[in-house]
Design an enzyme around this catalytic site. Structure first.
Site, PDB file in Angstrom:
ATOM      1  N   HIS A  14       0.854  -1.185   0.000  1.00  0.00           N
ATOM      2  CA  HIS A  14       0.000   0.000   0.000  1.00  0.00           C
ATOM      3  C   HIS A  14       0.896   1.243   0.000  1.00  0.00           C
ATOM      4  O   HIS A  14       1.873   1.299   0.754  1.00  0.00           O
ATOM      5  CB  HIS A  14      -0.908   0.001   1.242  1.00  0.00           C
ATOM      6  CG  HIS A  14      -1.845   1.165   1.252  1.00  0.00           C
ATOM      7  ND1 HIS A  14      -2.913   1.262   0.386  1.00  0.00           N
ATOM      8  CD2 HIS A  14      -1.855   2.299   2.005  1.00  0.00           C
ATOM      9  CE1 HIS A  14      -3.549   2.409   0.611  1.00  0.00           C
ATOM     10  NE2 HIS A  14      -2.925   3.051   1.579  1.00  0.00           N
ATOM     11  N   ASP A  57      -6.234  -2.694   4.258  1.00  0.00           N
ATOM     12  CA  ASP A  57      -4.856  -2.270   4.583  1.00  0.00           C
ATOM     13  C   ASP A  57      -4.568  -2.332   6.090  1.00  0.00           C
ATOM     14  O   ASP A  57      -3.982  -1.393   6.658  1.00  0.00           O
ATOM     15  CB  ASP A  57      -4.615  -0.836   4.063  1.00  0.00           C
ATOM     16  CG  ASP A  57      -4.845  -0.724   2.563  1.00  0.00           C
ATOM     17  OD1 ASP A  57      -4.516  -1.673   1.845  1.00  0.00           O
ATOM     18  OD2 ASP A  57      -5.367   0.307   2.113  1.00  0.00           O
TER      19      ASP A  57
END
Ligand code: GRF
Length: 190
Positions: free
Chosen positions: A111, A147
């Site tokens: 990410h 995430d």
């Protein structure tokens, strides 16, 4: 490790990992690409490296997968040999049931922010809007939240005054291509 990559678009992280395998930096093998997007550039990369690519179309481009979509992905996975799932720009999250069915198989993601800050979509846009001084990228294990799994490694990147979303994204992307392979080297023998 036998790696199956999931990618929804450009595929530059997928390509960087494959290049590091070709250079001998990673002693691994990518056994398949799975994508939800028939137009993904990642498919051309797979073709170039003779990696089988499987397309599992989804209704939405991002977010939770439906039970039927997860069932179709699982069907594809059943016919592939793999030790680890590497998400590289795959725009969906898996349900807890799907993860359970994978029976402890490791799944990792990258990410482009310093997690736990700026989870989810458009992190660079929000970083610029908040005028923060540092951003970066994070490789982490995947759970059923966006995430949010345990962090494996991170790279800090300074946000420059003149940065916009595009310049910041492309500077961070260069580090993504480095740390994803580093993360795979870190977890291989754990
Ligand atoms: C990368 O910035 C990655 O961190 C994020 O999606 C983007 C995918 O880029 N999850 P690419 O498809 O690997 O070029």
């Amino acid at each position: 490790m036998r790696i199956v990559v999931f990618a929804s678009g450009r595929g530059s992280n997928f390509e960087a990992i494959q290049e590091n395998i070709a250079k001998g930096i990673l002693p691994d093998e990518i056994t398949a690409l799975i994508t939800d997007n028939a137009d993904a550039q990642a498919i051309a990369i797979a073709r170039r490296y003779k990696i089988p690519a499987y397309i599992v179309e989804t209704d939405k481009r991002t977010g939770l997968l439906s039970a039927d979509e997860e069932r179709r992905i699982m069907q594809v996975l059943k016919n592939i040999s793999f030790d680890i799932i590497v998400l590289a720009g795959f725009m969906h999250i898996f349900s807890g049931e799907f993860l359970e069915r994978l029976n402890g198989c490791r799944i990792v993601n990258i990410h482009p922010s310093l997690l736990p800050q700026y989870k989810g979509l458009n992190p660079h846009k929000r970083v610029i809007a908040d005028a923060v001084r540092f951003s970066g990228c994070t490789v982490h294990f995947v759970n059923d939240k966006v995430d949010s799994g345990d962090i494996i490694c991170q790279q800090l990147v300074e946000v420059e005054k003149e940065d916009n979303e595009e310049t910041l994204a492309s500077r961070i992307l260069k580090y993504e291509h480095i740390i994803y392979s580093e993360a795979l080297n870190m977890i291989r023998d754990v």
